[in-house]
Design an enzyme around this catalytic site. Structure first.
Site, PDB file in Angstrom:
ATOM      1  N   PRO A   1       0.825  -1.183   0.096  1.00  0.00           N
ATOM      2  CA  PRO A   1       0.104  -0.112  -0.008  1.00  0.00           C
ATOM      3  C   PRO A   1       0.760   1.408   0.005  1.00  0.00           C
ATOM      4  O   PRO A   1       1.906   1.392   0.684  1.00  0.00           O
ATOM      5  CB  PRO A   1      -0.795   0.020   1.211  1.00  0.00           C
ATOM      6  CG  PRO A   1       0.274  -0.963   2.144  1.00  0.00           C
ATOM      7  CD  PRO A   1       0.750  -1.875   1.334  1.00  0.00           C
ATOM      8  N   LYS A   2       0.453   2.208  -0.841  1.00  0.00           N
ATOM      9  CA  LYS A   2       1.037   3.571  -0.504  1.00  0.00           C
ATOM     10  C   LYS A   2       0.827   4.231   0.541  1.00  0.00           C
ATOM     11  O   LYS A   2      -0.331   4.452   0.848  1.00  0.00           O
ATOM     12  CB  LYS A   2       0.815   4.304  -2.022  1.00  0.00           C
ATOM     13  CG  LYS A   2       1.693   5.440  -2.209  1.00  0.00           C
ATOM     14  CD  LYS A   2       1.253   6.254  -3.426  1.00  0.00           C
ATOM     15  CE  LYS A   2       2.145   7.577  -3.560  1.00  0.00           C
ATOM     16  NZ  LYS A   2       2.073   8.597  -2.668  1.00  0.00           N
ATOM     17  N   LEU A   3       1.790   4.696   1.274  1.00  0.00           N
ATOM     18  CA  LEU A   3       1.673   5.544   2.433  1.00  0.00           C
ATOM     19  C   LEU A   3       1.672   7.100   2.119  1.00  0.00           C
ATOM     20  O   LEU A   3       2.330   7.635   1.101  1.00  0.00           O
ATOM     21  CB  LEU A   3       2.780   5.105   3.454  1.00  0.00           C
ATOM     22  CG  LEU A   3       2.753   3.649   3.708  1.00  0.00           C
ATOM     23  CD1 LEU A   3       3.728   3.538   4.857  1.00  0.00           C
ATOM     24  CD2 LEU A   3       1.473   3.203   4.391  1.00  0.00           C
TER      25      LEU A   3
ATOM     26  N   GLY B   1      -3.152   4.566  -2.678  1.00  0.00           N
ATOM     27  CA  GLY B   1      -2.624   3.852  -3.980  1.00  0.00           C
ATOM     28  C   GLY B   1      -1.767   2.438  -3.638  1.00  0.00           C
ATOM     29  O   GLY B   1      -1.779   2.066  -2.449  1.00  0.00           O
TER      30      GLY B   1
END
Length: 314
Positions: free
Chosen positions: A30-32, A166
């Site tokens: 997962p994009k942080l 994202g």
């Protein structure tokens, strides 16, 4: 500090794509929404380096380092009340006053989420494939750091495009290439909002629209400034002048400035609440659009009063 890698190190970067990659050989995370950071540790000596190579240690005194000699790549994040990453709170942590830094460390502590291990002991791991580095990272058990979740199934990873900012896709066979956009892809969550255009700013050279100021109605009937859209092609920016100027009220909006504005005049020309724009956004934080928005179209079919802040929670 003794380390097989000498700071600063430029982090490996991701190339933006619109969709998850097809085929095998990918790992998904997962994009942080935080500050990219590289941590160097050698016993009791540590260094936290920003993406741009600057030291971050003094701003995050609450970080607890696992013992050992290693170099880690990851992200500093603060979790907000809704469970999502609170980038606004993280920005406030970069403060020149030591007393303020200490207070914020206690009230809004940050955590370090680890993506990758770049060195362990006296050995650099940059040439190792990502799959091997991930195995070494999990085996290292570097508590209290959190190792980011990952998935190997593309369909399962696609769920993050609905629930997180994202997805980051990484080639399992790729070495770590500092500063390069290879072996790693970034796919942002794409969302749309219908907003009221409440104002506009003129382009710096004049004769064109530089940005449209966006607002959404609150439950109490008041409209709230939530962001802007900009980056119009030159021809479109000139054409927009004829769209906005007939709606001007003669008033001027002054969104509150922060220390990040560097004293620039953020004033904008106020418009009657008649123009609705459908915009594409990447992410929202603290009730505002982050990274700006992209204008898709104007919606003559939608009443401005239907553009409410509830869209931000979708």
């Amino acid at each position: 500090m003794q380390s097989p890698l000498t700071p600063p190190i430029a982090p490996q970067l991701a190339r933006a794509e619109r969709a998850l990659p097809e085929g095998d050989g990918w790992s998904y995370e997962p994009k942080l929404d935080g500050f990219r950071a590289i941590v160097f540790s050698d016993g009791h000596e540590q260094l936290v380096q920003s993406r741009n190579g600057r030291p971050l240690d003094r701003y995050f005194p609450e970080l607890v380092f696992a013992p050992g000699r290693y170099v880690l790549d990851g992200e500093l994040v603060i979790s907000g009340p809704d469970g999502h990453d609170d980038f606004e709170a993280l920005q406030q942590r970069i403060h020149p006053a030591t007393s303020r830094v200490k207070l914020l460390a206690e009230s809004t502590p940050a955590t370090f989420v680890v993506f990758d291990i770049l060195a362990e002991g006296d050995r650099s791991l940059l040439a190792e494939p990502f799959q091997r580095r991930r195995e070494l990272l999990e085996a290292a058990n570097l508590k209290p750091f959190t190792v980011i979740e990952r998935r190997l199934d593309r369909e399962q990873a696609s769920e993050w495009l609905q629930t997180r900012e994202g997805v980051i896709a990484k080639r399992l066979d790729a070495p770590y290439r500092p500063g390069e956009r290879v072996g790693m892809l970034k796919i942002r969550r794409q969302r749309t909002l219908d907003c009221v255009v409440i104002g506009w700013r003129e382009a710096s050279r004049g004769g064109a629209v530089g940005s449209l100021i966006l607002g959404l109605y609150q439950p109490d009937g008041e409209i709230r400034h939530v962001g802007h859209c900009a980056g119009f092609p030159a021809k479109r920016a000139r054409e927009l002048i004829d769209v906005v100027t007939p709606l001007e009220t003669g008033g001027r909006g002054e969104p509150s400035q922060s220390r990040w504005s560097k004293g620039n005049d953020a004033g904008w020309r106020e418009l009657r609440r008649e123009l609705v724009a459908e915009v594409q956004i990447d992410h929202t934080s603290d009730g505002r659009i982050r990274h700006g928005a992209r204008l898709l179209r104007f919606r003559d079919d939608k009443p401005p009063r239907e553009c409410d802040v509830g869209q931000l929670d979708a």
